[in-house]
Design a protein around this motif. Structure first.
Motif, mmCIF file in Angstrom:
data_model
loop_
_atom_site.group_PDB
_atom_site.id
_atom_site.type_symbol
_atom_site.label_atom_id
_atom_site.label_comp_id
_atom_site.label_asym_id
_atom_site.label_seq_id
_atom_site.Cartn_x
_atom_site.Cartn_y
_atom_site.Cartn_z
ATOM 1 N N MET A 295 31.749 50.335 55.090
ATOM 2 C CA MET A 295 31.091 48.715 55.673
ATOM 3 C C MET A 295 31.686 48.043 54.250
ATOM 4 O O MET A 295 31.731 46.293 54.712
ATOM 5 C CB MET A 295 29.887 49.063 56.361
ATOM 6 N N SER A 296 30.505 48.450 53.480
ATOM 7 C CA SER A 296 30.623 47.302 52.371
ATOM 8 C C SER A 296 32.301 46.805 51.567
ATOM 9 O O SER A 296 32.571 46.050 50.833
ATOM 10 C CB SER A 296 30.048 48.103 51.205
ATOM 11 N N GLY A 297 33.716 48.374 51.653
ATOM 12 C CA GLY A 297 34.791 47.708 51.394
ATOM 13 C C GLY A 297 35.760 46.862 52.611
ATOM 14 O O GLY A 297 36.333 47.937 52.119
ATOM 15 N N VAL A 298 35.319 46.116 53.467
ATOM 16 C CA VAL A 298 36.354 45.838 54.055
ATOM 17 C C VAL A 298 37.499 44.999 53.753
ATOM 18 O O VAL A 298 37.006 44.082 52.915
ATOM 19 C CB VAL A 298 35.848 45.349 55.409
ATOM 20 N N ARG A 299 38.573 45.633 54.577
ATOM 21 C CA ARG A 299 39.815 45.121 53.971
ATOM 22 C C ARG A 299 40.882 44.330 55.016
ATOM 23 O O ARG A 299 40.517 44.791 55.615
ATOM 24 C CB ARG A 299 40.358 46.688 52.929
ATOM 25 N N THR B 66 32.086 42.893 58.511
ATOM 26 C CA THR B 66 32.099 42.130 57.987
ATOM 27 C C THR B 66 30.797 41.882 58.600
ATOM 28 O O THR B 66 29.920 40.926 57.455
ATOM 29 C CB THR B 66 32.951 41.157 57.895
ATOM 30 N N ALA B 67 30.745 41.154 59.983
ATOM 31 C CA ALA B 67 29.689 40.759 60.372
ATOM 32 C C ALA B 67 28.392 41.539 60.252
ATOM 33 O O ALA B 67 27.613 40.624 59.626
ATOM 34 C CB ALA B 67 29.027 40.270 61.766
ATOM 35 N N LEU B 68 28.363 42.890 60.136
ATOM 36 C CA LEU B 68 27.416 43.542 59.558
ATOM 37 C C LEU B 68 26.699 43.833 58.288
ATOM 38 O O LEU B 68 25.614 43.576 58.092
ATOM 39 C CB LEU B 68 27.408 44.976 60.534
ATOM 40 N N LYS B 69 28.091 43.918 57.146
ATOM 41 C CA LYS B 69 27.691 43.760 56.117
ATOM 42 C C LYS B 69 26.652 41.585 55.535
ATOM 43 O O LYS B 69 26.442 42.283 55.215
ATOM 44 C CB LYS B 69 28.804 43.779 55.219
ATOM 45 N N ASP B 70 27.531 40.620 56.077
ATOM 46 C CA ASP B 70 26.257 40.394 55.663
ATOM 47 C C ASP B 70 24.801 40.068 57.255
ATOM 48 O O ASP B 70 24.468 39.277 55.911
ATOM 49 C CB ASP B 70 26.991 38.427 56.560
ATOM 50 N N CYS B 71 24.743 40.524 58.075
ATOM 51 C CA CYS B 71 23.589 41.149 58.309
ATOM 52 C C CYS B 71 22.770 41.637 56.884
ATOM 53 O O CYS B 71 21.571 42.563 56.793
ATOM 54 C CB CYS B 71 23.191 41.945 59.582
ATOM 55 N N LEU B 72 23.357 42.570 57.024
ATOM 56 C CA LEU B 72 22.780 44.069 55.698
ATOM 57 C C LEU B 72 22.192 42.974 54.486
ATOM 58 O O LEU B 72 21.463 43.110 53.826
ATOM 59 C CB LEU B 72 23.656 44.764 55.160
ATOM 60 N N ASP B 73 23.218 42.189 53.491
ATOM 61 C CA ASP B 73 23.225 41.017 52.649
ATOM 62 C C ASP B 73 21.917 40.235 53.238
ATOM 63 O O ASP B 73 21.191 39.671 52.087
ATOM 64 C CB ASP B 73 24.038 40.230 52.215
ATOM 65 N N ALA B 74 21.451 39.879 54.470
ATOM 66 C CA ALA B 74 20.996 38.827 54.825
ATOM 67 C C ALA B 74 18.805 39.548 54.487
ATOM 68 O O ALA B 74 18.246 38.498 54.914
ATOM 69 C CB ALA B 74 20.919 37.839 56.142
#
Length: 172
Positions: A1-5, A115-123
């Motif tokens: 998830m963290s390295g979305v390309r 990418t959306a889930l990474k944004d959630c995790l970052d939030a």
């Protein structure tokens, strides 16, 4: 998830007036209408945040909208609720999601969801929540989210959730 390309030149940006929303077609009328008519206004009112995926020619390939909400303790499955306080609890909401029809079945949706889930995790570093919640618009979308460990919320056949602990594990 963290390295979305994504392919070279593609980018994810916060929705703004310059993005051509009118020509976006994903095959789901509600998702198309939301992007065209409501996403920017909702964002301006700080009710949600919409990000768009653009290809190298700045064509809108896909989008997702995130928001926050609360769920009642009693609506959660026992395994998620057992150690939580008995009150309304914070959740992240994947409110809208769409991939242009011409880009479907190429793995773009999977990457955009990551990418959306990474944004959630970052939030979650700033705003805590117990799960990511979403409402499916149809059975096809429900099957898509099930492939990524979303489960149906008891009593709500088209509402799905991904526990925060699972989100954390996906990031590792």
């Amino acid at each position: 998830m963290s390295g979305v390309r994504y392919p070279d030149g593609w980018r994810v940006e916060l929705l703004d007036k310059s993005h051509n929303r009118k020509s976006f077609r994903c095959g789901q009328a509600q998702a198309e209408s939301w992007l065209k008519k409501s996403a920017l206004q909702s964002q301006k009112k700080h009710l949600s945040s919409t990000k768009v995926l653009l290809d190298a020619d700045a064509h809108l390939v896909g989008y997702y909208t995130l928001a926050t909400s609360q769920v009642d303790f009693s609506d959660l499955p026992a395994e998620l609720a057992r150690s939580l306080p008995q009150r309304r609890l914070p959740v992240a909401v994947l409110a809208w999601f769409g991939v242009a029809s011409s880009f479907q079945r190429r793995g773009i949706g999977q990457r955009l969801l990551a990418t959306a889930l990474k944004d959630c995790l970052d939030a979650s570093q700033t705003f805590s929540f117990i799960a990511v919640i979403l409402d499916c618009v149809d059975e096809s979308s429900k099957q898509f989210y099930q492939r990524f460990d979303f489960a149906t919320l008891p009593g709500y056949p088209m509402r799905m959730y991904l526990p925060f602990i699972t989100l954390q594990q996906m990031a590792k």
